[in-house]
Scaffold this motif. Structure first.
Motif, PDB file in Angstrom:
ATOM      1  N   PHE A  86      -1.690 -12.362  -6.090  1.00 21.94           N
ATOM      2  CA  PHE A  86      -1.532 -10.898  -6.311  1.00 21.94           C
ATOM      3  C   PHE A  86      -2.479 -10.042  -6.703  1.00 21.94           C
ATOM      4  CE2 PHE A  86       2.768 -12.799  -6.514  1.00 21.94           C
ATOM      5  CZ  PHE A  86       3.478 -12.123  -5.428  1.00 21.94           C
ATOM      6  N   GLY A  87      -3.866 -10.376  -6.930  1.00 23.59           N
ATOM      7  CA  GLY A  87      -5.009  -9.541  -7.218  1.00 23.59           C
ATOM      8  C   GLY A  87      -4.751  -9.074  -8.587  1.00 23.59           C
ATOM      9  N   THR A 122      -4.211  -9.021  -0.847  1.00 24.66           N
ATOM     10  CA  THR A 122      -4.364  -8.239  -2.283  1.00 24.66           C
ATOM     11  C   THR A 122      -4.854  -6.900  -2.001  1.00 24.66           C
ATOM     12  OG1 THR A 122      -6.578  -8.914  -2.512  1.00 24.66           O
ATOM     13  CG2 THR A 122      -4.994 -10.214  -3.467  1.00 24.66           C
ATOM     14  N   GLY A 123      -4.262  -6.154  -2.701  1.00 25.95           N
ATOM     15  CA  GLY A 123      -4.586  -4.582  -2.728  1.00 25.95           C
ATOM     16  C   GLY A 123      -4.102  -3.715  -3.737  1.00 25.95           C
ATOM     17  N   PRO A 124      -4.368  -2.443  -3.788  1.00 25.68           N
ATOM     18  CA  PRO A 124      -3.412  -1.610  -4.551  1.00 25.68           C
ATOM     19  C   PRO A 124      -2.248  -1.414  -4.398  1.00 25.68           C
ATOM     20  CG  PRO A 124      -5.296  -0.123  -3.286  1.00 25.68           C
ATOM     21  CD  PRO A 124      -5.505  -1.943  -2.986  1.00 25.68           C
ATOM     22  N   LEU A 125      -2.010  -1.160  -2.983  1.00 27.07           N
ATOM     23  CA  LEU A 125      -0.583  -1.395  -2.511  1.00 27.07           C
ATOM     24  C   LEU A 125      -0.104  -2.353  -1.331  1.00 27.07           C
ATOM     25  CD1 LEU A 125       2.188  -0.062  -2.512  1.00 27.07           C
ATOM     26  CD2 LEU A 125       1.267   1.324  -0.799  1.00 27.07           C
ATOM     27  N   VAL A 126       0.699  -3.218  -1.705  1.00 24.63           N
ATOM     28  CA  VAL A 126       1.299  -4.057  -0.648  1.00 24.63           C
ATOM     29  C   VAL A 126       2.700  -4.061  -0.619  1.00 24.63           C
ATOM     30  CG1 VAL A 126       1.439  -6.683   0.329  1.00 24.63           C
ATOM     31  CG2 VAL A 126      -0.706  -5.991  -0.884  1.00 24.63           C
ATOM     32  N   ALA A 127       3.108  -3.381   0.505  1.00 21.15           N
ATOM     33  CA  ALA A 127       4.640  -2.988   0.511  1.00 21.15           C
ATOM     34  C   ALA A 127       5.178  -3.736   2.035  1.00 21.15           C
ATOM     35  CB  ALA A 127       4.683  -1.615   0.892  1.00 21.15           C
ATOM     36  N   VAL A 128       6.231  -4.553   1.920  1.00 26.20           N
ATOM     37  CA  VAL A 128       6.511  -5.307   2.956  1.00 26.20           C
ATOM     38  C   VAL A 128       8.115  -5.197   3.229  1.00 26.20           C
ATOM     39  CG1 VAL A 128       6.753  -7.793   4.189  1.00 26.20           C
ATOM     40  CG2 VAL A 128       4.734  -7.035   2.705  1.00 26.20           C
ATOM     41  N   ALA A 133      -1.287  -7.537 -14.877  1.00 19.48           N
ATOM     42  CA  ALA A 133      -2.375  -6.649 -14.041  1.00 19.48           C
ATOM     43  C   ALA A 133      -1.447  -6.016 -13.033  1.00 19.48           C
ATOM     44  CB  ALA A 133      -3.596  -7.053 -13.783  1.00 19.48           C
ATOM     45  N   SER A 134      -0.896  -6.783 -12.215  1.00 20.84           N
ATOM     46  CA  SER A 134      -0.162  -6.490 -11.038  1.00 20.84           C
ATOM     47  C   SER A 134       1.240  -6.467 -11.081  1.00 20.84           C
ATOM     48  CB  SER A 134      -0.618  -7.366  -9.964  1.00 20.84           C
ATOM     49  OG  SER A 134      -2.023  -7.071  -9.459  1.00 20.84           O
ATOM     50  N   SER A 135       1.787  -5.490 -10.561  1.00 20.78           N
ATOM     51  CA  SER A 135       3.465  -5.299 -10.353  1.00 20.78           C
ATOM     52  C   SER A 135       4.032  -5.875  -9.367  1.00 20.78           C
ATOM     53  CB  SER A 135       3.768  -3.898 -10.537  1.00 20.78           C
ATOM     54  OG  SER A 135       5.007  -3.583 -10.252  1.00 20.78           O
ATOM     55  N   VAL A 136       4.782  -6.834  -9.358  1.00 23.48           N
ATOM     56  CA  VAL A 136       5.441  -7.629  -8.260  1.00 23.48           C
ATOM     57  C   VAL A 136       6.975  -7.258  -8.082  1.00 23.48           C
ATOM     58  CG1 VAL A 136       5.666  -9.817  -7.122  1.00 23.48           C
ATOM     59  CG2 VAL A 136       3.472  -9.292  -8.203  1.00 23.48           C
ATOM     60  N   LEU A 137       7.329  -6.509  -7.161  1.00 23.90           N
ATOM     61  CA  LEU A 137       8.985  -6.563  -7.069  1.00 23.90           C
ATOM     62  C   LEU A 137       8.991  -7.473  -5.736  1.00 23.90           C
ATOM     63  CD1 LEU A 137      11.384  -5.150  -7.761  1.00 23.90           C
ATOM     64  CD2 LEU A 137      10.618  -3.120  -6.487  1.00 23.90           C
ATOM     65  N   LEU A 138      10.273  -8.376  -6.111  1.00 20.81           N
ATOM     66  CA  LEU A 138      10.807  -8.899  -5.070  1.00 20.81           C
ATOM     67  C   LEU A 138      12.386  -8.649  -4.935  1.00 20.81           C
ATOM     68  CD1 LEU A 138       9.268 -12.336  -5.994  1.00 20.81           C
ATOM     69  CD2 LEU A 138       8.117 -10.633  -4.579  1.00 20.81           C
ATOM     70  N   ARG A 139      12.956  -8.183  -3.663  1.00 20.96           N
ATOM     71  CA  ARG A 139      14.106  -7.973  -3.493  1.00 20.96           C
ATOM     72  C   ARG A 139      14.951  -8.544  -2.373  1.00 20.96           C
ATOM     73  NH1 ARG A 139      14.090  -2.866  -2.144  1.00 20.96           N
ATOM     74  NH2 ARG A 139      16.242  -2.495  -2.492  1.00 20.96           N
ATOM     75  N   ALA A 181      -2.530 -16.318 -12.288  1.00 24.12           N
ATOM     76  CA  ALA A 181      -2.041 -15.125 -11.879  1.00 24.12           C
ATOM     77  C   ALA A 181      -1.796 -14.015 -13.067  1.00 24.12           C
ATOM     78  CB  ALA A 181      -0.927 -15.017 -10.721  1.00 24.12           C
ATOM     79  N   SER A 182      -2.075 -12.927 -12.953  1.00 23.73           N
ATOM     80  CA  SER A 182      -1.772 -11.832 -13.735  1.00 23.73           C
ATOM     81  C   SER A 182      -0.827 -10.856 -13.212  1.00 23.73           C
ATOM     82  CB  SER A 182      -3.130 -11.012 -14.230  1.00 23.73           C
ATOM     83  OG  SER A 182      -2.941 -10.194 -15.021  1.00 23.73           O
ATOM     84  N   VAL A 183       0.430 -10.876 -13.381  1.00 21.06           N
ATOM     85  CA  VAL A 183       1.458 -10.333 -12.831  1.00 21.06           C
ATOM     86  C   VAL A 183       2.712 -10.009 -13.782  1.00 21.06           C
ATOM     87  CG1 VAL A 183       1.211 -11.528 -10.633  1.00 21.06           C
ATOM     88  CG2 VAL A 183       2.650 -12.473 -12.262  1.00 21.06           C
ATOM     89  N   ASP A 184       3.301  -8.872 -13.414  1.00 19.62           N
ATOM     90  CA  ASP A 184       4.568  -8.338 -14.014  1.00 19.62           C
ATOM     91  C   ASP A 184       5.619  -8.550 -12.854  1.00 19.62           C
ATOM     92  OD1 ASP A 184       6.691  -6.992 -15.109  1.00 19.62           O
ATOM     93  OD2 ASP A 184       5.368  -5.369 -15.841  1.00 19.62           O
TER      94      ASP A 184
END
Lengths: 284, 206
Positions: A200-201, A181-187, A266-272, A223-226
């Motif tokens: 997803f923090g 988790t963290g303010p930015l997780v880019a993979v 709370a967290s933005s999650v983008l899966l591509r 989880a708290s996610v968008d």
């Protein structure tokens, strides 16, 4: 036993011992006293590097050299330490490896590189940068730090990374994250599979992208996610209870994309993925 | 003359023939003779290396073609091209740095251009004509040339993967120029390729 056989046996043992000595491992120890936010860089062309905290302001290194065809070059300038494996004439794949066992002050910034690894860093609070070609990478128990990992086809495992600024790139290595988790997780990967197991923090920005690989996210119900999931030519599958969103930046296409929120989003999650498959699953 | 005395004047006589007592010492001392021989070989090799690693006009032309094909620069009106630099000596991996930077620039500009205009996309994806899917291009071959067989194999395999992803995104954009996801994947693929070049550079500098 005849005298000739005894002599033969002794000679055989002696030759074996000499052979062993010729390729005998040697161990070298290095010790440094470092200040706050020290910088540690280790370049080991062939062989593993293990890094963990020393619990003091000391840096302790044990280098196990596979043969006398390799040596370790050390440089210390202020609070910056560089260690580098140096191949000597006669080094071959059979005798050129060095293993580094390193303990650093917990807040030191660490950069490690090996072509074939493995590379391992744990329980650090400073920034961690890891690079490897085919080296397996294992980074765990890191908090409040930047974690940058680049590999060609070395698999990457991140475990228990808290409040991290995480950037991971691999061409063909699979990327596995557990409780990251963290303010930015880019993979980003080209052909590797991305697996995420965690919540997803709270309030982070999570971006995971792979061109031909699959993405699998295993998320607890609380989880708290968008979430936005999109595949250009592949497919998407959702097994997680999401609330639909009234406004989206694109028109979701059944089987190719989905969007939705859970909790407070709370967290933005983008899966591509371009041609792989995305699977979002609820962790039971 | 002792070996120590001889080695004190060694740098001054590397580019010329030994004379007098220096020549006599060279004849009588195998150790110093081997040392001089090795140093001269290294010196000659280094000169060749400087020449060999200067990027050829072909590489610059290839980068220029790629940027033109992407619609990121215009065809120059003057002969010689906009990217052909003045001749100067390049260090061993300077050209690789330049290519990595250009790849990153292509990625950024490709996305920026496609985000701000919807015209001319068809001509912006002609690189597939230069590099067949999954193959390596001229720049890649230059990058791979100095690598050991084992290393080359790893890098070649990964470059092929990245090139294939570039081709795939481009092919999709040819069919659907407004596909914003394909545009982002094209940008990502260029970034990934830049990363491969950066890793190769880091390796070379170790």
């Amino acid at each position: 036993m005849s005298t000739a056989k005894r002599v033969g046996g002794v000679v055989t043992v002696a030759v074996a011992c000499i052979g062993t000595l010729a390729f005998a491992q040697t161990k070298k120890d290095f010790k440094y006293v470092l200040g706050q936010q020290a910088s540690v860089t280790i370049n080991n062309e062939y062989g593993p590097i293990f890094v963990k905290p020393s619990g003091t302001n000391q840096m302790l290194v044990t280098a196990i050299l596979q043969s006398d065809k390799v040596e370790v070059d050390e440089t210390k300038n202020g609070d910056r330490v560089q260690l580098k494996t140096h191949l000597l004439p006669g080094a071959t794949p059979a005798n050129r490896s060095v293993e580094y066992q390193v303990q650093v002050p917990g807040n030191a910034n660490v950069t490690i590189h090996s072509n074939n690894g493995p590379l391992h860093a744990e329980q650090l609070q400073g920034d961690v940068t890891v690079e490897g070609d085919s080296a397996p990478v294992d980074v765990r128990e890191i908090s409040h730090a930047h974690v940058h990992v680049n590999t060609l086809n070395g698999p990457i495992t991140l475990t228990n990374i808290r409040f991290g600024h995480v950037e991971v790139n691999s061409i063909g290595g699979d990327i596995t994250m557990v409780s990251v988790t963290g303010p930015l997780v880019a993979v980003t990967s080209t052909t590797g599979k991305i697996t995420y197991n965690g919540d997803f923090g709270i309030g982070g920005d999570y971006k995971m992208s792979t061109h031909t690989g699959n993405i699998e996210a295993l998320v607890p119900a609380e989880a708290s996610v968008d979430v936005t999931a999109r595949s250009v030519r592949g497919e998407v599958e959702n097994d997680f209870p999401l609330r639909p969103k009234s406004h989206t930046t694109f028109l979701p296409q059944k089987g190719r994309s989905f969007v939705g929120t859970a909790g407070q989003a709370a967290s933005s999650v983008l899966l591509r993925t371009f041609s792989g498959k995305i699977l979002l699953k609820k962790n039971q | 003359m002792t070996c120590s005395e001889f080695q004190d004047i060694l740098p001054d006589m590397l580019d010329s023939e030994a004379k007098g007592e220096h020549a006599a010492h060279l004849k009588s001392c195998l150790k110093c003779s081997d040392l001089v021989s090795d140093l001269r070989a290294i010196s000659e090799g280094a000169k060749l290396l400087c020449e060999a690693d200067e990027p050829s006009p072909r590489i610059w032309a290839n980068i220029q073609r790629t940027l033109e094909a992407e619609g990121l620069i215009r065809t120059p009106s003057q002969p010689g091209g906009v990217l052909i630099p003045p001749r100067r000596h390049w260090t061993r991996w300077t050209w690789a740095t330049a290519i990595a930077a250009v790849l990153a620039l292509v990625a950024v500009l490709a996305y920026h251009n496609r985000s701000t205009r919807n015209t001319g996309v068809n001509e912006a994806h002609n690189v597939s004509a230069v590099v067949p899917s999954g193959a390596t291009d001229v720049d890649d071959e230059q990058l791979l040339a100095d690598m050991s067989p084992g290393t080359r194999s790893v890098y070649e395999q990964n470059l092929r993967s990245v090139n294939a992803s570039i081709q795939e995104a481009q092919a999709t954009l040819q069919q659907d120029p407004d596909n914003d996801e394909a545009q982002r994947f094209l940008q990502d693929a260029y970034h990934q390729k830049a990363m491969v070049y950066e890793l190769a550079m880091d390796r070379s500098m170790q």
